[in-house]
Design a protein around this motif. Structure first.
Motif, PDB file in Angstrom:
ATOM      1  N   ARG A   1       0.833  -1.195   0.000  1.00 28.91           N
ATOM      2  CA  ARG A   1       0.000   0.000   0.000  1.00 28.91           C
ATOM      3  C   ARG A   1       0.875   1.256   0.000  1.00 28.91           C
ATOM      4  O   ARG A   1       2.057   1.207   0.340  1.00 28.91           O
ATOM      5  CB  ARG A   1      -0.925   0.013   1.231  1.00 28.91           C
ATOM      6  N   PRO A   2       0.327   2.422  -0.359  1.00 29.22           N
ATOM      7  CA  PRO A   2       1.133   3.652  -0.388  1.00 29.22           C
ATOM      8  C   PRO A   2       1.675   4.062   0.978  1.00 29.22           C
ATOM      9  O   PRO A   2       2.748   4.651   1.083  1.00 29.22           O
ATOM     10  CB  PRO A   2       0.156   4.711  -0.927  1.00 29.22           C
ATOM     11  N   HIS A   3       0.916   3.759   2.036  1.00 33.20           N
ATOM     12  CA  HIS A   3       1.313   4.148   3.389  1.00 33.20           C
ATOM     13  C   HIS A   3       1.147   2.961   4.333  1.00 33.20           C
ATOM     14  O   HIS A   3       0.352   2.052   4.075  1.00 33.20           O
ATOM     15  CB  HIS A   3       0.457   5.311   3.902  1.00 33.20           C
ATOM     16  N   SER A   4       1.886   3.008   5.440  1.00 30.12           N
ATOM     17  CA  SER A   4       1.702   2.020   6.505  1.00 30.12           C
ATOM     18  C   SER A   4       0.843   2.667   7.584  1.00 30.12           C
ATOM     19  O   SER A   4       1.199   3.723   8.124  1.00 30.12           O
ATOM     20  CB  SER A   4       3.054   1.597   7.084  1.00 30.12           C
ATOM     21  N   ARG A   5      -0.299   2.046   7.882  1.00 29.98           N
ATOM     22  CA  ARG A   5      -1.196   2.641   8.859  1.00 29.98           C
ATOM     23  C   ARG A   5      -2.041   1.588   9.551  1.00 29.98           C
ATOM     24  O   ARG A   5      -2.260   0.494   9.021  1.00 29.98           O
ATOM     25  CB  ARG A   5      -2.104   3.681   8.198  1.00 29.98           C
ATOM     26  N   LEU A   6      -2.499   1.935  10.741  1.00 22.31           N
ATOM     27  CA  LEU A   6      -3.375   1.079  11.532  1.00 22.31           C
ATOM     28  C   LEU A   6      -4.636   1.865  11.819  1.00 22.31           C
ATOM     29  O   LEU A   6      -4.565   3.012  12.280  1.00 22.31           O
ATOM     30  CB  LEU A   6      -2.672   0.653  12.822  1.00 22.31           C
ATOM     31  N   LEU A   7      -5.799   1.271  11.525  1.00 19.78           N
ATOM     32  CA  LEU A   7      -7.085   1.950  11.654  1.00 19.78           C
ATOM     33  C   LEU A   7      -7.841   1.489  12.892  1.00 19.78           C
ATOM     34  O   LEU A   7      -7.941   0.281  13.158  1.00 19.78           O
ATOM     35  CB  LEU A   7      -7.953   1.671  10.421  1.00 19.78           C
ATOM     36  N   ILE A   8      -8.368   2.446  13.646  1.00 22.52           N
ATOM     37  CA  ILE A   8      -9.224   2.145  14.788  1.00 22.52           C
ATOM     38  C   ILE A   8     -10.417   3.096  14.766  1.00 22.52           C
ATOM     39  O   ILE A   8     -10.433   4.085  14.027  1.00 22.52           O
ATOM     40  CB  ILE A   8      -8.482   2.280  16.142  1.00 22.52           C
ATOM     41  N   ASN A   9     -11.417   2.792  15.585  1.00 18.48           N
ATOM     42  CA  ASN A   9     -12.555   3.690  15.749  1.00 18.48           C
ATOM     43  C   ASN A   9     -12.089   4.925  16.505  1.00 18.48           C
ATOM     44  O   ASN A   9     -11.476   4.818  17.570  1.00 18.48           O
ATOM     45  CB  ASN A   9     -13.649   2.955  16.535  1.00 18.48           C
ATOM     46  N   ALA A  10     -12.376   6.105  15.991  1.00 19.77           N
ATOM     47  CA  ALA A  10     -11.913   7.342  16.621  1.00 19.77           C
ATOM     48  C   ALA A  10     -12.471   7.518  18.032  1.00 19.77           C
ATOM     49  O   ALA A  10     -11.864   8.207  18.859  1.00 19.77           O
ATOM     50  CB  ALA A  10     -12.284   8.544  15.755  1.00 19.77           C
ATOM     51  N   ASP A  11     -13.610   6.906  18.312  1.00 18.46           N
ATOM     52  CA  ASP A  11     -14.171   7.010  19.669  1.00 18.46           C
ATOM     53  C   ASP A  11     -13.218   6.451  20.721  1.00 18.46           C
ATOM     54  O   ASP A  11     -13.253   6.870  21.884  1.00 18.46           O
ATOM     55  CB  ASP A  11     -15.502   6.270  19.754  1.00 18.46           C
ATOM     56  N   CYS A  12     -12.352   5.518  20.322  1.00 20.07           N
ATOM     57  CA  CYS A  12     -11.409   4.912  21.270  1.00 20.07           C
ATOM     58  C   CYS A  12     -10.401   5.932  21.792  1.00 20.07           C
ATOM     59  O   CYS A  12      -9.825   5.735  22.875  1.00 20.07           O
ATOM     60  CB  CYS A  12     -10.665   3.752  20.619  1.00 20.07           C
ATOM     61  N   LEU A  13     -10.187   7.014  21.060  1.00 20.80           N
ATOM     62  CA  LEU A  13      -9.218   8.020  21.504  1.00 20.80           C
ATOM     63  C   LEU A  13      -9.666   8.709  22.785  1.00 20.80           C
ATOM     64  O   LEU A  13      -8.840   9.242  23.532  1.00 20.80           O
ATOM     65  CB  LEU A  13      -9.002   9.067  20.401  1.00 20.80           C
ATOM     66  N   ALA A  14     -10.969   8.708  23.040  1.00 20.02           N
ATOM     67  CA  ALA A  14     -11.504   9.371  24.235  1.00 20.02           C
ATOM     68  C   ALA A  14     -11.506   8.464  25.466  1.00 20.02           C
ATOM     69  O   ALA A  14     -11.848   8.912  26.560  1.00 20.02           O
ATOM     70  CB  ALA A  14     -12.923   9.871  23.966  1.00 20.02           C
ATOM     71  N   LEU A  15     -11.124   7.192  25.307  1.00 21.23           N
ATOM     72  CA  LEU A  15     -11.088   6.300  26.458  1.00 21.23           C
ATOM     73  C   LEU A  15     -10.095   6.832  27.492  1.00 21.23           C
ATOM     74  O   LEU A  15      -8.979   7.220  27.146  1.00 21.23           O
ATOM     75  CB  LEU A  15     -10.658   4.890  26.033  1.00 21.23           C
ATOM     76  N   PRO A  16     -10.474   6.836  28.772  1.00 18.36           N
ATOM     77  CA  PRO A  16      -9.539   7.356  29.785  1.00 18.36           C
ATOM     78  C   PRO A  16      -8.398   6.383  30.055  1.00 18.36           C
ATOM     79  O   PRO A  16      -8.554   5.170  29.911  1.00 18.36           O
ATOM     80  CB  PRO A  16     -10.438   7.498  31.025  1.00 18.36           C
ATOM     81  N   VAL A  17      -7.239   6.922  30.423  1.00 18.20           N
ATOM     82  CA  VAL A  17      -6.134   6.092  30.909  1.00 18.20           C
ATOM     83  C   VAL A  17      -6.485   5.657  32.325  1.00 18.20           C
ATOM     84  O   VAL A  17      -6.740   6.492  33.198  1.00 18.20           O
ATOM     85  CB  VAL A  17      -4.808   6.885  30.893  1.00 18.20           C
ATOM     86  N   ARG A  18      -6.519   4.353  32.555  1.00 20.07           N
ATOM     87  CA  ARG A  18      -7.066   3.825  33.806  1.00 20.07           C
ATOM     88  C   ARG A  18      -6.004   3.237  34.744  1.00 20.07           C
ATOM     89  O   ARG A  18      -6.342   2.620  35.747  1.00 20.07           O
ATOM     90  CB  ARG A  18      -8.093   2.721  33.501  1.00 20.07           C
ATOM     91  N   ARG A  19      -4.735   3.389  34.427  1.00 26.14           N
ATOM     92  CA  ARG A  19      -3.693   2.690  35.178  1.00 26.14           C
ATOM     93  C   ARG A  19      -2.971   3.613  36.156  1.00 26.14           C
ATOM     94  O   ARG A  19      -2.953   4.831  36.001  1.00 26.14           O
ATOM     95  CB  ARG A  19      -2.682   2.090  34.206  1.00 26.14           C
TER      96      ARG A  19
END
Length: 344
Positions: free
Chosen positions: A192-210
């Motif tokens: 492919r032209p680029h190397s990338r990993l796709l996720i649902n953008a909603d996951c970016l709002a998940l809080p850091v829980r550790r």
């Protein structure tokens, strides 16, 4: 050690050989490293053999200690021992996964030569892009190892698996893909032209829980805890997904029949899935999602037929489910991932 794929938490010896490749080129003696890891050298000559995930993790640590490089010598600049811990420490203090990923990617960009990673949001999709266009594509194992560190750390920080919608790489497809499909996604695309990993953008709002205390335990068990907790090819959830993929959705069993197939009571099956952070309904949704994305990437354009193929009563139910899975409609997903088709 047997070749049985049924062993819990196993890794193909093909990935073991990949991990040793650069060290062999540099003239390292791999025998003591394999001994430390508890991996019999004769296994490496058997392409269908597998080793416990914890043995692979011990090999990772042994290689890092011997070469002072946590990235198996795959970049001109070493990822010196302690780099992953430093990255995790910095990400821990971010408020959410989006900010944590930004922190990780800034550090990765400083760490490696010829790599400019970035996090982008396109509507309801988010993508981690690895800009390395100034150099020839590296081998797939290097990309997947970096994805494992970045995505695995993000999953741990969130306290849950973050579903991967797809992975695209600049390099050609390697000879072996099975473990990569289980660890990441069925939706793997190469050249492919680029190397990338796709996720649902909603996951970016998940809080850091550790917490700091949890971080010390995590680092003491890394990378084995990432391999097993979030990417166990032989977990019950993974085996159920393989079973479902081999059946048409309309033939998927109910929980009682599924328990019978796996020789356990429904309550036991439900409890074991819960320990893995899974549910049967969630697994069915994951398989439907992966099948839908694979069919869309393969050129499927008739969404009504696709809805029927996936076992939905009608196309509206499919649209609703797909938007829940990915944050976008099937048509929008096609437009985002196939911009050339949209403009033609």
């Amino acid at each position: 050690m047997s070749d049985r794929i049924g062993e819990k938490g196993t890794i193909s010896v093909r990935l073991v050989n990949e991990a040793l490749l650069e060290l062999r080129r540099q003239g390292f003696d791999e025998a003591p490293l394999l001994q430390q890891a508890g991996i019999a050298p004769a296994l490496l000559l058997r392409p269908y053999a597998r080793v416990p995930a914890q043995a692979y993790a011990r090999l990772w640590r042994a290689i890092a200690a011997a070469s002072d490089d946590e990235f198996f010598g795959m970049n001109p600049r070493r990822m010196k021992s302690g780099s992953f811990a430093f990255m995790a420490q910095a990400a821990l203090h971010e408020p959410d996964i989006g900010a944590a990923l930004q922190s990780m990617l800034r550090f990765t960009g400083l760490l490696f030569d010829g790599l400019s990673p970035r996090l982008e949001r396109q509507g309801s999709l988010a993508q981690i892009v690895l800009d390395d266009e100034g150099a020839p594509p590296t081998r797939a194992f290097a990309y997947f190892t970096l994805w494992m560190m970045l995505h695995g750390l993000a999953c741990w920080l969130a306290g849950r698996r973050i579903p991967i919608l797809g992975v695209e790489l600049r390099c050609a497809a390697p000879d072996y893909l099975a473990d990569y499909r289980v660890m990441f996604s069925d939706n793997l695309r190469f050249a492919r032209p680029h190397s990338r990993l796709l996720i649902n953008a909603d996951c970016l709002a998940l809080p850091v829980r550790r917490s700091e205390r949890e971080l010390q335990r995590f680092l003491a068990g890394a990378p084995g805890n990432i391999l097993v907790r979030y990417r166990d090819p032989q977990s019950l959830g993974a085996r159920i997904k393989v079973y479902l993929r081999n059946l048409k959705p309309e033939r998927w069993p109910d929980l009682e029949a599924l328990g019978g197939h796996f020789y356990m009571a429904p309550s036991t099956l439900r409890r074991k899935l819960a320990l893995e952070g899974q549910s049967y309904q969630g697994l069915k949704d994951q398989v439907r999602r992966d099948l839908a994305i694979a069919r869309l990437d393969g050129g499927a354009g008739n969404f009504t037929e696709l809805a029927f193929e996936l076992g939905f009563a009608d196309s509206s139910a499919f649209y609703k489910a797909f938007k829940k899975w990915t944050g976008t409609t099937p048509g929008q997903y096609r437009a985002l991932t196939h911009p050339d088709d949209a403009s033609s």
